[in-house]
Design a protein around this motif. Sequence first.
Motif, short mmCIF file in Angstrom:
data_model
loop_
_atom_site.label_atom_id
_atom_site.label_comp_id
_atom_site.label_asym_id
_atom_site.label_seq_id
_atom_site.Cartn_x
_atom_site.Cartn_y
_atom_site.Cartn_z
N LEU A 154 0.83 -1.21 0.00
CA LEU A 154 0.00 0.00 0.00
C LEU A 154 0.86 1.26 0.00
O LEU A 154 0.60 2.20 -0.78
CB LEU A 154 -0.92 -0.01 1.23
N ILE A 155 1.90 1.27 0.84
CA ILE A 155 2.79 2.43 0.89
C ILE A 155 3.50 2.62 -0.45
O ILE A 155 3.63 3.74 -0.96
CB ILE A 155 3.83 2.26 2.02
N TYR A 156 3.91 1.51 -1.05
CA TYR A 156 4.58 1.58 -2.35
C TYR A 156 3.65 2.17 -3.43
O TYR A 156 4.06 3.03 -4.21
CB TYR A 156 5.03 0.18 -2.77
N LEU A 157 2.39 1.71 -3.43
CA LEU A 157 1.43 2.22 -4.41
C LEU A 157 1.17 3.71 -4.21
O LEU A 157 1.05 4.48 -5.18
CB LEU A 157 0.12 1.43 -4.32
N VAL A 158 1.05 4.12 -2.94
CA VAL A 158 0.81 5.54 -2.65
C VAL A 158 1.97 6.39 -3.16
O VAL A 158 1.77 7.44 -3.79
CB VAL A 158 0.61 5.76 -1.14
N ILE A 159 3.20 5.92 -2.93
CA ILE A 159 4.39 6.67 -3.38
C ILE A 159 4.42 6.75 -4.91
O ILE A 159 4.75 7.78 -5.49
CB ILE A 159 5.67 5.99 -2.85
N PHE A 218 1.26 9.04 -6.12
CA PHE A 218 1.15 10.40 -5.61
C PHE A 218 1.59 11.48 -6.61
O PHE A 218 0.89 12.50 -6.76
CB PHE A 218 1.97 10.54 -4.32
N PRO A 219 2.73 11.35 -7.31
CA PRO A 219 3.12 12.40 -8.27
C PRO A 219 2.06 12.65 -9.33
O PRO A 219 1.80 13.82 -9.69
CB PRO A 219 4.41 11.84 -8.90
N PHE A 220 1.43 11.58 -9.86
CA PHE A 220 0.38 11.76 -10.88
C PHE A 220 -0.85 12.43 -10.27
O PHE A 220 -1.48 13.29 -10.89
CB PHE A 220 0.01 10.40 -11.48
#
Length: 274
Positions: free
Chosen positions: A14-19, A22-24
């Motif tokens: 989940l943390i990896y997906l958020v990171i 997030f830029p997009f």
Amino acid sequence: MKRNFLILFGLVVLIYLVIMVFPFFWIFITSFKTSGEIFGDGAFRVIPQSPTLKNYTIILFEKGILNAIKNSFIVATTTTLYVVAVATLTAYAISRFNFRGKNLLLGLILAVSMFPQMVVVGPIYTLFLKLGLLNSYWIVLPYSTITLPVAVWILVTHFNQIPLALEESAKIDGATPLQTLYKIVFPLAAPGVFTTAIIVFIAAWNEFLLTITMNANERFHTVPVAISFLRTQFEILWGEVAAATTIVTIPTLIIVLFFQKQIVSGLTTGGVKE
């Protein structure tokens, strides 16, 4: 123990997906902000205080982003068609015929795919200048320097997975070499060819260095180059950059979402040993 491990693994994913996302997400939010909100007190506000479509209006009707999108479609589609055609025949020959230096050739193809683009920009610019091809759609030709080696390498692995016995059976049944190719080999290699075409298209769509060097004329700017010119003498127009980035991301996003199964299948098929 196993449950705790799954929870920990889920949190990491989940943390990896958020990171990754997030830029997009932030670019999308920024495209609806005014300049005052982008740099002012509301710079870190997720929901814009005064959402506006002005950035989209400017880039669509004043900055010519639609012409850049048209140019990107022309060069990316043309590059995809001729690179896939050349790479398919080249990869088939490498896969099916044994000749001296075959492994060396594959190594060179892999090495060329890793060359920095800056190495070829100077010679290609001089060649285009002599031939009078600057500021034109002939930019698709040097695009092969960044897409053809990768395409050949991917397709060789796919042709290697097609049993040679199928071609021998077709030959025994009276099929000509050409019939064997388009009735037996190419249909079986279709997933790999399709995956390669998508990868080539996206690479050509995102290409920047060659285009900005060869096509200084604004009329032939592609999307990445057009976005790089969204600035004034003193500032970068971040609101317009965000709006343009959001618009031009849509085509590649649609391609990846619609064909994600084919892409994954095509990329993993060549790695399976039987």
